[in-house]
Design a protein around this motif. Sequence first.
Motif, PDB file in Angstrom:
ATOM      1  N   VAL A  56       0.814  -1.218   0.000  1.00 27.59           N
ATOM      2  CA  VAL A  56       0.000   0.000   0.000  1.00 27.59           C
ATOM      3  C   VAL A  56       0.848   1.269   0.000  1.00 27.59           C
ATOM      4  O   VAL A  56       0.327   2.367   0.211  1.00 27.59           O
ATOM      5  CB  VAL A  56      -0.959   0.019   1.217  1.00 27.59           C
ATOM      6  N   ALA A  57       2.146   1.146  -0.238  1.00 27.97           N
ATOM      7  CA  ALA A  57       3.068   2.277  -0.099  1.00 27.97           C
ATOM      8  C   ALA A  57       2.732   3.423  -1.041  1.00 27.97           C
ATOM      9  O   ALA A  57       2.133   3.240  -2.101  1.00 27.97           O
ATOM     10  CB  ALA A  57       4.496   1.821  -0.341  1.00 27.97           C
ATOM     11  N   ARG A  58       3.166   4.612  -0.644  1.00 27.98           N
ATOM     12  CA  ARG A  58       3.067   5.783  -1.517  1.00 27.98           C
ATOM     13  C   ARG A  58       4.442   6.324  -1.889  1.00 27.98           C
ATOM     14  O   ARG A  58       4.555   7.206  -2.740  1.00 27.98           O
ATOM     15  CB  ARG A  58       2.238   6.882  -0.868  1.00 27.98           C
ATOM     16  N   ASP A  59       5.492   5.820  -1.259  1.00 32.64           N
ATOM     17  CA  ASP A  59       6.861   6.249  -1.544  1.00 32.64           C
ATOM     18  C   ASP A  59       7.529   5.186  -2.419  1.00 32.64           C
ATOM     19  O   ASP A  59       7.615   4.018  -2.034  1.00 32.64           O
ATOM     20  CB  ASP A  59       7.637   6.416  -0.230  1.00 32.64           C
ATOM     21  N   PRO A  60       8.013   5.556  -3.599  1.00 29.32           N
ATOM     22  CA  PRO A  60       8.607   4.559  -4.497  1.00 29.32           C
ATOM     23  C   PRO A  60       9.847   3.866  -3.947  1.00 29.32           C
ATOM     24  O   PRO A  60      10.137   2.736  -4.351  1.00 29.32           O
ATOM     25  CB  PRO A  60       8.957   5.387  -5.744  1.00 29.32           C
ATOM     26  N   SER A  92      -3.786   4.292  -7.030  1.00 29.78           N
ATOM     27  CA  SER A  92      -4.756   5.369  -6.879  1.00 29.78           C
ATOM     28  C   SER A  92      -5.172   5.889  -8.250  1.00 29.78           C
ATOM     29  O   SER A  92      -4.377   5.873  -9.197  1.00 29.78           O
ATOM     30  CB  SER A  92      -4.140   6.514  -6.072  1.00 29.78           C
ATOM     31  N   CYS A  93      -6.396   6.371  -8.331  1.00 31.02           N
ATOM     32  CA  CYS A  93      -6.831   7.040  -9.564  1.00 31.02           C
ATOM     33  C   CYS A  93      -6.102   8.364  -9.764  1.00 31.02           C
ATOM     34  O   CYS A  93      -6.225   8.981 -10.832  1.00 31.02           O
ATOM     35  CB  CYS A  93      -8.343   7.249  -9.542  1.00 31.02           C
ATOM     36  N   SER A  94      -5.326   8.775  -8.780  1.00 31.82           N
ATOM     37  CA  SER A  94      -4.510   9.980  -8.936  1.00 31.82           C
ATOM     38  C   SER A  94      -3.380   9.775  -9.933  1.00 31.82           C
ATOM     39  O   SER A  94      -2.717  10.743 -10.304  1.00 31.82           O
ATOM     40  CB  SER A  94      -3.926  10.402  -7.587  1.00 31.82           C
ATOM     41  N   GLU A  97       3.474  11.171 -15.684  1.00 34.12           N
ATOM     42  CA  GLU A  97       4.855  10.698 -15.757  1.00 34.12           C
ATOM     43  C   GLU A  97       5.283  10.225 -14.362  1.00 34.12           C
ATOM     44  O   GLU A  97       5.056  10.918 -13.377  1.00 34.12           O
ATOM     45  CB  GLU A  97       5.778  11.804 -16.232  1.00 34.12           C
ATOM     46  N   PRO A  98       5.892   9.052 -14.255  1.00 33.13           N
ATOM     47  CA  PRO A  98       6.323   8.556 -12.941  1.00 33.13           C
ATOM     48  C   PRO A  98       7.317   9.510 -12.284  1.00 33.13           C
ATOM     49  O   PRO A  98       8.105  10.176 -12.962  1.00 33.13           O
ATOM     50  CB  PRO A  98       6.977   7.215 -13.264  1.00 33.13           C
ATOM     51  N   LEU A  99       7.286   9.543 -10.983  1.00 34.69           N
ATOM     52  CA  LEU A  99       8.233  10.372 -10.230  1.00 34.69           C
ATOM     53  C   LEU A  99       9.651   9.904 -10.537  1.00 34.69           C
ATOM     54  O   LEU A  99       9.963   8.714 -10.411  1.00 34.69           O
ATOM     55  CB  LEU A  99       7.963  10.236  -8.730  1.00 34.69           C
ATOM     56  N   PRO A 100      10.536  10.803 -10.963  1.00 35.95           N
ATOM     57  CA  PRO A 100      11.907  10.386 -11.282  1.00 35.95           C
ATOM     58  C   PRO A 100      12.620   9.821 -10.056  1.00 35.95           C
ATOM     59  O   PRO A 100      12.398  10.267  -8.928  1.00 35.95           O
ATOM     60  CB  PRO A 100      12.573  11.689 -11.755  1.00 35.95           C
ATOM     61  N   TYR A 136       1.921  13.056  -5.140  1.00 37.14           N
ATOM     62  CA  TYR A 136       1.331  11.764  -4.793  1.00 37.14           C
ATOM     63  C   TYR A 136       1.022  10.921  -6.034  1.00 37.14           C
ATOM     64  O   TYR A 136       1.344   9.731  -6.093  1.00 37.14           O
ATOM     65  CB  TYR A 136       0.062  12.005  -3.980  1.00 37.14           C
ATOM     66  N   GLY A 137       0.378  11.527  -7.030  1.00 36.40           N
ATOM     67  CA  GLY A 137       0.028  10.789  -8.239  1.00 36.40           C
ATOM     68  C   GLY A 137       1.253  10.277  -8.973  1.00 36.40           C
ATOM     69  O   GLY A 137       1.287   9.126  -9.433  1.00 36.40           O
ATOM     70  N   GLU A 138       2.264  11.113  -9.095  1.00 42.58           N
ATOM     71  CA  GLU A 138       3.500  10.704  -9.759  1.00 42.58           C
ATOM     72  C   GLU A 138       4.209   9.599  -8.976  1.00 42.58           C
ATOM     73  O   GLU A 138       4.820   8.696  -9.564  1.00 42.58           O
ATOM     74  CB  GLU A 138       4.426  11.904  -9.929  1.00 42.58           C
TER      75      GLU A 138
END
Length: 330
Positions: free
Chosen positions: A69-73, A95-97, A115-118, A128-130
Amino acid sequence: MRILILGGTAFLSSEIARQAVAAGHPVTCLARGSAAEPPAGVRWVRADRSLGTDSYAEVAGDWDAVIEVARDPVPATEALAALADRAGHWTFVSSCSVYADHSTPDAPEDAQLLEPLPRGTESTPENYGESKAAIEQETLRAAGGKAHLCRAGLIGGPGDGTDRYGYWPARFARDNGPAVVPDIASHTTQVMDVRDLAAWVLSAAEHGVTGALNAVGDQVPFGDYVEESRTAAGYTGEVLRASEDWLAQHGIDYWSGPDSLPLWLPPGYEGFCTRSNQAARSFGLAIRPWQETLADALADERSRGLERHRKAGLAPATEARLAEALLSGL
């Protein structure tokens, strides 16, 4: 199923653990437990995921299902490196974000993503979405065809720590003073009961469901939701409907946070609460009547205290100020 939950102490992950234990599955939760403990019946491995791949040393062996369930890559990628080869099925609660566009109604899962968070960029609430998009990318890279990307929307129901969905029934139950409501009766709300989402995560793992699927509730007009909230709470006071422009001019925030009006979305988000859930339903997603979720959320709000400080919604003093301005035509 032998299930490993990377979490198990917060709203959704705790509900997943409770349901899995009730169903007779052996469940391990890997979590720090700094704010809460996992539910009874699980094996709790205390671990700080910020310590890297060593965090997973005590969860050796194979797993029928891993739920992330993480939000940090960063910890999410490390978990995949340590565990993906030993997992029969991997669920990432996304997430739909992650979607780039929130203005188009009824958009399906193949809509364009952010675009994914670099790599090397700090994960923050603002990206959050990235961040979720980056974890999706890493999950597909490491877990491939055994990965379920569960794209959740707004989650509500008993135990909601965001204070969003329960705000309206709680407000109407609090007192019969004038209630300020955004004049958006035809706008759409879309909330998934946490219990239904947890059940879907477990069902999808058990049946080997994979791919990206929107785990969102059915669409409900905001006006219907407010009327049901009034009825459930027994509210007999005056409802003051304020235009969106007027609310914005008076410093009221959208969506969430202090002195906000939950479920009121900013311009450009006309499609945010109209995502299609048909693909997930075709794989077995079951959604209870939204009126049941609302009633149970109200009961939970009463148990926690209607006068408590909230993370979302209008403070009573703010609402009184707005009501006075509306009634005086200011």
